[in-house]
Design a protein around this motif. Structure first.
Motif, mmCIF file in Angstrom:
data_model
loop_
_atom_site.group_PDB
_atom_site.id
_atom_site.type_symbol
_atom_site.label_atom_id
_atom_site.label_comp_id
_atom_site.label_asym_id
_atom_site.label_seq_id
_atom_site.Cartn_x
_atom_site.Cartn_y
_atom_site.Cartn_z
ATOM 1 N N VAL A 1 -7.254 1.467 4.624
ATOM 2 C CA VAL A 1 -6.062 0.622 4.602
ATOM 3 C C VAL A 1 -6.441 -0.644 5.364
ATOM 4 O O VAL A 1 -6.778 -0.584 6.545
ATOM 5 N N ILE A 2 -6.404 -1.783 4.666
ATOM 6 C CA ILE A 2 -6.934 -3.028 5.222
ATOM 7 C C ILE A 2 -5.804 -4.024 5.473
ATOM 8 O O ILE A 2 -4.949 -4.251 4.619
ATOM 9 N N CYS A 3 -5.830 -4.626 6.674
ATOM 10 C CA CYS A 3 -4.847 -5.637 7.041
ATOM 11 C C CYS A 3 -5.532 -6.670 7.928
ATOM 12 O O CYS A 3 -6.664 -6.471 8.356
ATOM 13 N N GLY A 4 -4.844 -7.762 8.227
ATOM 14 C CA GLY A 4 -5.390 -8.753 9.137
ATOM 15 C C GLY A 4 -5.438 -10.145 8.543
ATOM 16 O O GLY A 4 -4.635 -10.497 7.686
ATOM 17 N N ALA A 5 -6.421 -10.938 8.998
ATOM 18 C CA ALA A 5 -6.476 -12.340 8.608
ATOM 19 C C ALA A 5 -7.925 -12.752 8.306
ATOM 20 O O ALA A 5 -8.847 -12.153 8.816
ATOM 21 N N ALA B 1 -6.893 0.106 0.057
ATOM 22 C CA ALA B 1 -5.503 -0.322 -0.081
ATOM 23 C C ALA B 1 -5.314 -1.545 0.811
ATOM 24 O O ALA B 1 -5.542 -1.475 2.021
ATOM 25 N N LEU B 2 -4.939 -2.668 0.217
ATOM 26 C CA LEU B 2 -4.710 -3.899 0.966
ATOM 27 C C LEU B 2 -3.207 -4.042 1.208
ATOM 28 O O LEU B 2 -2.408 -3.996 0.271
ATOM 29 N N VAL B 3 -2.835 -4.225 2.452
ATOM 30 C CA VAL B 3 -1.418 -4.274 2.829
ATOM 31 C C VAL B 3 -0.917 -5.715 2.741
ATOM 32 O O VAL B 3 -1.177 -6.537 3.618
ATOM 33 N N ALA C 1 -0.903 -14.979 -2.940
ATOM 34 C CA ALA C 1 -0.538 -14.309 -4.196
ATOM 35 C C ALA C 1 -1.723 -14.218 -5.151
ATOM 36 O O ALA C 1 -1.942 -13.180 -5.788
ATOM 37 N N MET C 2 -2.508 -15.276 -5.262
ATOM 38 C CA MET C 2 -3.665 -15.267 -6.161
ATOM 39 C C MET C 2 -4.725 -14.290 -5.660
ATOM 40 O O MET C 2 -5.333 -13.564 -6.449
ATOM 41 N N THR C 3 -4.934 -14.245 -4.350
ATOM 42 C CA THR C 3 -5.911 -13.306 -3.797
ATOM 43 C C THR C 3 -5.497 -11.876 -4.109
ATOM 44 O O THR C 3 -6.321 -11.066 -4.547
ATOM 45 N N LEU C 4 -4.222 -11.565 -3.904
ATOM 46 C CA LEU C 4 -3.736 -10.217 -4.219
ATOM 47 C C LEU C 4 -3.913 -9.917 -5.698
ATOM 48 O O LEU C 4 -4.331 -8.816 -6.070
ATOM 49 N N SER C 5 -3.630 -10.891 -6.551
ATOM 50 C CA SER C 5 -3.792 -10.705 -8.003
ATOM 51 C C SER C 5 -5.253 -10.445 -8.361
ATOM 52 O O SER C 5 -5.550 -9.585 -9.188
ATOM 53 N N ARG D 1 -5.880 -1.208 -4.262
ATOM 54 C CA ARG D 1 -4.455 -1.088 -4.557
ATOM 55 C C ARG D 1 -3.738 -2.034 -3.601
ATOM 56 O O ARG D 1 -4.104 -2.129 -2.429
ATOM 57 N N ILE D 2 -2.722 -2.729 -4.083
ATOM 58 C CA ILE D 2 -1.951 -3.619 -3.222
ATOM 59 C C ILE D 2 -0.680 -2.864 -2.820
ATOM 60 O O ILE D 2 0.068 -2.400 -3.680
ATOM 61 N N VAL D 3 -0.474 -2.738 -1.520
ATOM 62 C CA VAL D 3 0.611 -1.911 -0.991
ATOM 63 C C VAL D 3 1.375 -2.681 0.081
ATOM 64 O O VAL D 3 0.954 -3.764 0.500
#
Length: 191
Positions: free
Chosen positions: A112-116, A137-139, A163-167, A175-177
């Motif tokens: 599960v990946i988060c951050g900047a 899974a990217l949060v 939004a484009m990065t998530l797409s 998975r985008i969560v």
């Protein structure tokens, strides 16, 4: 044997980004750090592994140089005893570090990946996680980025870049969560 619980990978939640904002850079997801705090609390409560990633700048002008105040982690996301801190010098948390070997040794299959920032170190780490065969899974609400000027001089908003990065990552690398999705899933795994 695979670890039943996912590992939380907290990428570059460092004070340098506060300095960028103070200097006038505009970001999206103002509540991202609060969601990271929520994730940290849930992972700690469940006993799931947590890995903190720090960026160490190498350019003289970098706000991430170890001797700079920007290198320090934001207080809200500070590691606790026993939570490893892995220092990287490039965008990917897997290059030049022992992150992959630690995950494999722990039998960890899901990350599960988060951050900047969304489109730099988070994206690069997420792409590599997917390519290395991890279930990533990217949060989406626990990462953020900044407005940028493109190669043609066009201004791109942080929201559009995010939004484009998530797409780009969705389905191919991860998975985008949401943080809520992850916390709910973690509670189910603990039962």
């Amino acid at each position: 044997m695979a670890h039943a619980l996912p590992a939380l990978i907290v990428v570059d939640v460092q004070r340098a980004f506060d300095q960028w904002e103070a200097a006038g850079k505009r970001r999206n997801n103002p509540d991202a750090v609060a969601r990271i705090v929520d994730l940290l609390a849930a992972f700690r409560a469940s006993g799931a592994p947590i890995f903190h990633i720090r960026h160490e700048g190498t350019k003289p002008s970098s706000t991430f140089r170890p001797e700079s105040s920007g290198y320090a982690v934001k207080d809200e996301a500070r590691e606790e005893d026993g939570e490893p801190v892995i220092v990287k010098r490039v965008n990917s948390a897997f290059i030049g570090t022992n992150l992959e070997s630690r995950l494999r040794a722990g039998g960890i299959a899901t990350l599960v990946i988060c951050g900047a920032t969304t489109n730099h170190c988070v994206e690069t780490t997420t792409r590599m996680a997917g390519n290395l065969g991890f279930d990533a899974a990217l949060v989406r609400d626990a990462t953020w980025t900044f407005d940028r000027i493109g190669p043609d001089g066009d201004t791109h908003s942080a929201e559009d870049i995010h939004a484009m990065t998530l797409s780009n990552l969705n389905g191919e690398f991860a998975r985008i969560v949401t943080a809520h999705d992850v916390i709910t899933s973690l509670a189910t795994l603990r039962q």
